[in-house]
Design an enzyme around this catalytic site. Sequence first.
Site, PDB file in Angstrom:
ATOM      1  N   PHE A 245      46.723   4.391 -14.314  1.00 21.59           N
ATOM      2  CA  PHE A 245      47.108   3.610 -15.497  1.00 21.59           C
ATOM      3  C   PHE A 245      48.619   3.522 -15.686  1.00 21.59           C
ATOM      4  CE2 PHE A 245      43.255   2.072 -17.565  1.00 21.59           C
ATOM      5  CZ  PHE A 245      42.360   2.571 -16.640  1.00 21.59           C
ATOM      6  N   CYS A 256      37.624  -3.933 -24.376  1.00 20.71           N
ATOM      7  CA  CYS A 256      37.746  -2.617 -25.017  1.00 20.71           C
ATOM      8  C   CYS A 256      39.141  -2.320 -25.559  1.00 20.71           C
ATOM      9  CB  CYS A 256      37.340  -1.534 -24.026  1.00 20.71           C
ATOM     10  SG  CYS A 256      35.704  -1.810 -23.385  1.00 20.71           S
TER      11      CYS A 256
HETATM   12  C1  UGA Z   1      38.247   0.798 -20.454  1.00 19.92           C
HETATM   13  C2  UGA Z   1      38.396   2.310 -20.170  1.00 19.92           C
HETATM   14  O1  UGA Z   1      39.172   2.507 -18.972  1.00 19.92           O
HETATM   15  C3  UGA Z   1      37.036   2.997 -20.023  1.00 19.92           C
HETATM   16  O2  UGA Z   1      37.213   4.399 -19.866  1.00 19.92           O
HETATM   17  C4  UGA Z   1      36.203   2.717 -21.290  1.00 19.92           C
HETATM   18  O3  UGA Z   1      34.892   3.253 -21.179  1.00 19.92           O
HETATM   19  C5  UGA Z   1      36.081   1.220 -21.488  1.00 19.92           C
HETATM   20  O4  UGA Z   1      37.408   0.642 -21.609  1.00 19.92           O
HETATM   21  C6  UGA Z   1      35.298   0.994 -22.767  1.00 19.92           C
HETATM   22  O5  UGA Z   1      35.809   1.355 -23.841  1.00 19.92           O
HETATM   23  O6  UGA Z   1      34.142   0.570 -22.695  1.00 19.92           O
HETATM   24  P1  UGA Z   1      37.725  -1.363 -18.937  1.00 19.92           P
HETATM   25  O7  UGA Z   1      38.063  -2.148 -20.158  1.00 19.92           O
HETATM   26  O8  UGA Z   1      36.511  -1.686 -18.174  1.00 19.92           O
HETATM   27  O9  UGA Z   1      37.630   0.222 -19.293  1.00 19.92           O
HETATM   28  O10 UGA Z   1      38.941  -1.565 -17.914  1.00 19.92           O
HETATM   29  P2  UGA Z   1      40.201  -0.718 -17.423  1.00 19.92           P
HETATM   30  O11 UGA Z   1      40.060  -0.434 -16.001  1.00 19.92           O
HETATM   31  O12 UGA Z   1      40.495   0.404 -18.322  1.00 19.92           O
HETATM   32  O13 UGA Z   1      41.363  -1.810 -17.598  1.00 19.92           O
HETATM   33  C7  UGA Z   1      41.738  -2.319 -18.875  1.00 19.92           C
HETATM   34  C8  UGA Z   1      42.922  -3.248 -18.749  1.00 19.92           C
HETATM   35  O14 UGA Z   1      44.095  -2.530 -18.396  1.00 19.92           O
HETATM   36  C9  UGA Z   1      42.759  -4.328 -17.673  1.00 19.92           C
HETATM   37  O15 UGA Z   1      43.245  -5.553 -18.166  1.00 19.92           O
HETATM   38  C10 UGA Z   1      43.622  -3.840 -16.528  1.00 19.92           C
HETATM   39  O16 UGA Z   1      44.123  -4.876 -15.723  1.00 19.92           O
HETATM   40  C11 UGA Z   1      44.741  -3.150 -17.291  1.00 19.92           C
HETATM   41  N1  UGA Z   1      45.437  -2.111 -16.509  1.00 19.92           N
HETATM   42  C12 UGA Z   1      44.783  -0.986 -16.129  1.00 19.92           C
HETATM   43  C13 UGA Z   1      46.792  -2.262 -16.218  1.00 19.92           C
HETATM   44  O17 UGA Z   1      47.427  -3.275 -16.564  1.00 19.92           O
HETATM   45  N2  UGA Z   1      47.440  -1.257 -15.537  1.00 19.92           N
HETATM   46  C14 UGA Z   1      46.797  -0.120 -15.146  1.00 19.92           C
HETATM   47  O18 UGA Z   1      47.459   0.773 -14.545  1.00 19.92           O
HETATM   48  C15 UGA Z   1      45.430   0.018 -15.436  1.00 19.92           C
END
Ligand code: UGA
Length: 429
Positions: A245, A256
Amino acid sequence: MIGAGYVGLTSAAILADLGNTVWAVRKDIETIEIIKRGEAPFYEPGLAEIIKRNIEAGRLIPTIEYKEAVPPAEVVFICVGTPSLPNGEADLSQVFAAAEEIAQNLNGYKVIVDKSTVPVGTAEKVKEIIRKNLPENISFDMASCPEFLREGQAISDMLNPDRVVIGAETERAKSLLLKLHEPLSGERVVTDIKTAELIKYASNAFLATKISFINEVARLCETVEADVEDVARGMGLDKRIGRSFLKAGVGWGGSCFPKDTRALCFIANDSGHTFPLLKAVIEVNNEQRRRFVQKLKAAIGPLQDKIITVLGLAFKANTDDVRESASLEIIKLLLSEGAKIQAFDPMAGKNAQMALKEVSGVVFCQDAMSACQDAHAVAILTEWEEFKNLDWPVVKKVLKQPIVVDGRNLLDPESIRAKGFLYFSIGRP
Ligand code: UGA
């Protein structure tokens, strides 16, 4: 499992796969028919196979009827949507409606578990609603088991969680939930219900904070000519910080983080604490979209009548979900400046088309190459592996001008420049 959306259906399928009998309730006959055929109503790698084998084994039973699902169950999960209201507060109407119907169908002791992401204190309200709607004096316990799975890797996240959080008020509820989660790895955090509810919001808000932090550092990198990818690596190798992250980009989206950060701000405000840090985290994220548009303008000049190729519509790779996707928000900003969009996503095209049905100026293409035809610049907005492996020399031939603005730092700057592109990314010299 009341609610067969993303988290509900994935949880239902996996709990069934672990040997439990699971009824998955959703009041939408079309979705229930899809699940009954052994298919997944949305794209999640590996989920359709799990659904199929558990439907065939009779362990996963999709239904629109509470009266079929609630009476035989020992544990009833509430896993319905909790979208944002206009003021940022979580809309709990689906949770409360589920509570009423569960109560009307209660026929003996059960544990009622909130799995939806809900504000602190919701379980108490649900308990009250159930009490009021019980047909007779039946005992039940409330609990909270927040879910931490990520779209795109939901199966492995659910089977191998870092932790299983169980908030419960009685020993009976705790031991039933511990038993149900026994096959899953991860440390157990057994606590009270309010703490469990807050763990979920605090976790999502912290992950969003990490991303906004690195995006803010990326801005600094651009002014001092440092490389954010190396900064993130150098920071992340410190175990206290961790590498995940810390990927700079166009900011977080999805179903989320945006909703949960808004809801946590609302919860904090409501209890007299303004949470300035979280407000800044949200603002940095909004600004990140606007900055991407500025970057594109700096590269190609005014956007009026320019054709922009948008590669990626999903809020992240490996999903077809476009909810609060940075890509769609950026597309709207580009359109407002007069640009024309040719967009492609390997999975999310259909959902994006629906989400943008009121908007004109976007052509949805069948593949990346047609999206690049005659465009003035390529904007990479979702980090699909497929885009990394495009035949970039051919892309160069079909574009009007060889300009790539990479909002996900997906490509290697040296190698794309060596192919003759003008290349811009986030926080890299
Ligand atoms: C997120 C959480 O990571 C889960 O643990 C949680 O269960 C879920 O929400 C929920 O509340 O149901 P999710 O929304 O599926 O999961 O996706 P993520 O992988 O967390 O990514 C979220 C956003 O952050 C995406 O737009 C992604 O592109 C962005 N991101 C992620 C970044 O810009 N940089 C990063 O290093 C990681």
